[in-house]
Design an enzyme around this catalytic site. Structure first.
Site, PDB file in Angstrom:
ATOM      1  CB  THR A  83      21.350 -26.900  -4.650  1.00  0.00           C
ATOM      2  OG1 THR A  83      20.355 -26.246  -3.857  1.00  0.00           O
ATOM      3  CG2 THR A  83      21.117 -28.380  -4.537  1.00  0.00           C
ATOM      4  CB  CYS A 196      21.323 -19.184  -3.771  1.00  0.00           C
ATOM      5  SG  CYS A 196      20.592 -19.852  -5.277  1.00  0.00           S
TER       6      CYS A 196
END
Length: 230
Positions: A83, A196
């Site tokens: 992430t 992202c």
């Protein structure tokens, strides 16, 4: 082949992408039935998201550092945090283990510079767009970030958490994102960072007027490079 350690589950939708990308690339390079040696700790994203909203970064650091040590103890020879947002805690995670951490922003910077670019639009969660940890990592490599405006940042954050992290792909949101990228181009961006790991689910190169930098794929390929290096 070295063993890759992946801290995933943030969200599991993008962790699935990591698993597919890494194994497909290992199979492509080695042939036959080859697949990656990979250890995964998959966290509960509900817990992480609640802590993000509460600003409990110390609590999240404990969780990620525990995961990193577990991966080291089970044989991982490199670490990935699956992430972009949680790379805010990359220094703490790296300090908690002797295993090298492959930093997602570093491999993204390498790709940007390889294309000869110096100004990129940065999209991602509010944390990634608005806090310094990501922008500064690119800045020290000579890369300037153009951020979406306040309204756009709010909508990008909403799309990530309310749609992509829950497996929903909206054509309306895809079209909206294309318009957002066009606005970043008008404001000087030469490329756009999909900062992202869920954003590649909705933004394809054909949806963008700018070169896209898919951080999930770049991170996964860097792990394969490490794993297969002599």
């Amino acid at each position: 082949m070295k063993t890759i350690g992946l801290i995933g589950g943030m969200s599991w939708e993008s962790t699935t992408l990591y698993y597919q990308l890494i194994n497909r690339e290992v199979a492509r390079r080695r042939g036959g039935l080859s697949s990656a040696r990979l250890s995964l700790v998959s966290l509960d994203f509900q817990d992480i998201a609640q802590r993000q909203r509460a600003g409990d970064w110390a609590g999240m650091a404990d969780i990620l550092c525990t995961a990193a040590r577990h991966l080291q103890n089970t044989g991982a020879q490199c670490l990935l945090i699956g992430t972009n947002t949680m790379h805010k805690l990359a220094p703490e995670v790296q300090a908690s283990t002797d295993v090298p951490l492959i930093h997602i922003a570093e491999v993204t910077a390498d790709a940007i510079l390889a294309q000869g670019l110096h100004t990129v639009g940065l999209t991602g969660t509010r944390f990634t767009m608005e806090e310094a940890f990501y922008v500064d990592r690119l800045r020290v490599r000579g890369i300037r970030c153009v951020l979406p405006d306040e309204t756009q940042r709010t909508e990008i954050h909403r799309i990530i958490f309310e749609e992509l992290c829950q497996g929903a792909i909206s054509e309306r949101s895809r079209a909206w994102f294309s318009g957002c990228i066009a606005d970043l181009q008008v404001r000087g961006a030469q490329g756009v960072v999909l900062g992202c790991t869920e954003l590649p689910l909705i933004v394809r190169q054909k949806d963008s007027c700018l070169p896209t930098f898919d951080t999930t794929a770049l991170h996964a390929m860097a792990a394969v490079d490490f794993a297969l290096a002599a």
